[in-house]
Design an enzyme around this catalytic site. Sequence first.
Site, PDB file in Angstrom:
ATOM      1  N   HIS A 134       0.811  -1.218   0.000  1.00  0.00           N
ATOM      2  CA  HIS A 134       0.000   0.000   0.000  1.00  0.00           C
ATOM      3  C   HIS A 134       0.847   1.272   0.000  1.00  0.00           C
ATOM      4  O   HIS A 134       0.349   2.348  -0.288  1.00  0.00           O
ATOM      5  CB  HIS A 134      -0.998   0.005   1.175  1.00  0.00           C
ATOM      6  CG  HIS A 134      -0.416   0.311   2.519  1.00  0.00           C
ATOM      7  ND1 HIS A 134      -0.065  -0.668   3.425  1.00  0.00           N
ATOM      8  CD2 HIS A 134      -0.139   1.488   3.122  1.00  0.00           C
ATOM      9  CE1 HIS A 134       0.390  -0.101   4.527  1.00  0.00           C
ATOM     10  NE2 HIS A 134       0.364   1.206   4.366  1.00  0.00           N
ATOM     11  N   ASP A 164       0.113  -7.698   1.706  1.00  0.00           N
ATOM     12  CA  ASP A 164       0.483  -6.281   1.668  1.00  0.00           C
ATOM     13  C   ASP A 164       1.997  -6.078   1.676  1.00  0.00           C
ATOM     14  O   ASP A 164       2.527  -5.241   2.408  1.00  0.00           O
ATOM     15  CB  ASP A 164      -0.150  -5.530   2.848  1.00  0.00           C
ATOM     16  CG  ASP A 164      -0.135  -4.018   2.644  1.00  0.00           C
ATOM     17  OD1 ASP A 164       0.132  -3.571   1.501  1.00  0.00           O
ATOM     18  OD2 ASP A 164      -0.370  -3.277   3.617  1.00  0.00           O
ATOM     19  N   SER A 238       4.739   2.598   7.653  1.00  0.00           N
ATOM     20  CA  SER A 238       4.404   1.447   6.805  1.00  0.00           C
ATOM     21  C   SER A 238       5.617   0.950   6.036  1.00  0.00           C
ATOM     22  O   SER A 238       6.317   1.729   5.382  1.00  0.00           O
ATOM     23  CB  SER A 238       3.323   1.832   5.787  1.00  0.00           C
ATOM     24  OG  SER A 238       2.047   1.596   6.287  1.00  0.00           O
TER      25      SER A 238
END
Length: 505
Positions: A134, A164, A238
């Site tokens: 993402h 992910d 992230s």
Amino acid sequence: MTAATTAPSHSRRRVRLGVRIGLAALAVGAFSAFGTPAHARGPDGIADVAEKVIDAVVNISTSQTVDAKGGGSNTMPQLPPGSPFEEFFDDFFKNRRGPGGGSKGGDNNPPRKTNSLGSGFIIDASGVVVTNNHVIADADEIHVILNDGTKIKAELVGVDKKTDLAVLKIKPPKPLVAVKFGDSDKLRLGDWVIAIGNPFSLGGTVTAGIVSAKNRDISSGPYDSYIQTDASINRGNSGGPLFNLDGDVIGVNTLIISPSGGSIGIGFAVPSKTVVGVVDQLRQFGELRRGWLGVRIQSVTDEIAESLNIKPARGALVAGVDDKGPAKPAGIEPGDVVVKFDGKDVKDPKDLSRVVADTAVGKEVDVVIIRKGQEETKKVTLGRLQDPEKVQAAVKTDEPAPEKPVTQKALGLDLATLNKDLRTRYKIKDSVKGVVVTSVDANSDAAEKRLSAGDVIVEVAQEAVSSGADIQKRVDQLKKDGKKSVLLLVSNADGELRFVALSVQ
């Protein structure tokens, strides 16, 4: 402070951790008022670990061209939910756009570029970088920014949306520092961990905490098995690494759960055991090649376990078998309960999904099932899971049948033998055999278990039925035997099967 007077929303939110450039100072100001993290003395080795690995942690910068209705400086910035500045900017931009919220110059503004920042880490000194999918999704350009500020254009090697994860490749102008993966299975609750990343685009930031939980399933994907930690991670973290005290990567920081969008000590990382397998396949094939068993599975509830004589309730119940899948020739059938796969215990359907996906395509494995109360072992040669998975929606119709069929009541259901008119009314495929449900008592156990008109009962207590009388006969026998529930094999109009346990009391 203005922020102190603004209460955050108390609904639980799952937050991906990417952050937009230019909002860092604003976001930090917004979140600082909502609470101060607890201070705890950690082990003395944290500074040594951070010093050793910091140069292997990178920032990921992406750019993407998007349509801009407001265009340029008239575009409202993306603020963290609950930010005290949200109302201010909302009023400010509405005033600039004029009545109706539109820009004064009309809607003929050209597309504009947006920039985002995330984190990543180097696993090979030749320039292989791991991050979250993402972080780089839909990006037109991706750059990796090293700890010394060097910015290098990156090439996308491959992504896996289901976990992910993404792998990038750069051509470095000098030798790089790389880190290696550790064994996430060896983590214990309470072990110290270190997160390094790029929160709110501030650059390399080190935080520490402990392992709060393992194997967390938060329903974000089909293979959830997260490490939960209270190490402070925020937007922009992230794709950053979670280290143990040996300086090995034991997870990839992916998301947080928070009412405000900022860290409240509930963060999640994909465990290194999962990451290693995904990264190896992305580097080798540029895609994931997951194992496929060819079955549809569901949970074994206490009622189903009682019906199948399984104690305690465990395993994954096979609700359907793909005619072209590996399970079919191996002799696995609907009603079997998988309790062990390739030597690994299967406690629930998630366990089976994960272990099958992690097993090499083409490998022959032993699958232990329980059938009619007895354990059996089947040998299965795994196929390959194809993406995207086929999704079908059952289509209902209100078209009336020419004549009302003769029905029989049992288990709170109106039941009828399948005929051409009923197949037409409910659009039931010719391959589906059994007894069709024409009505459901709203106060029955069947209604609570979501049976509905158009469902077809294929088996009762693992015996095929063809009429309402067959079903009533089976139910009466189960009552005489002292059973509390009856196990039904139910098909929808398209032939997709599931098991439902109904009370016979």
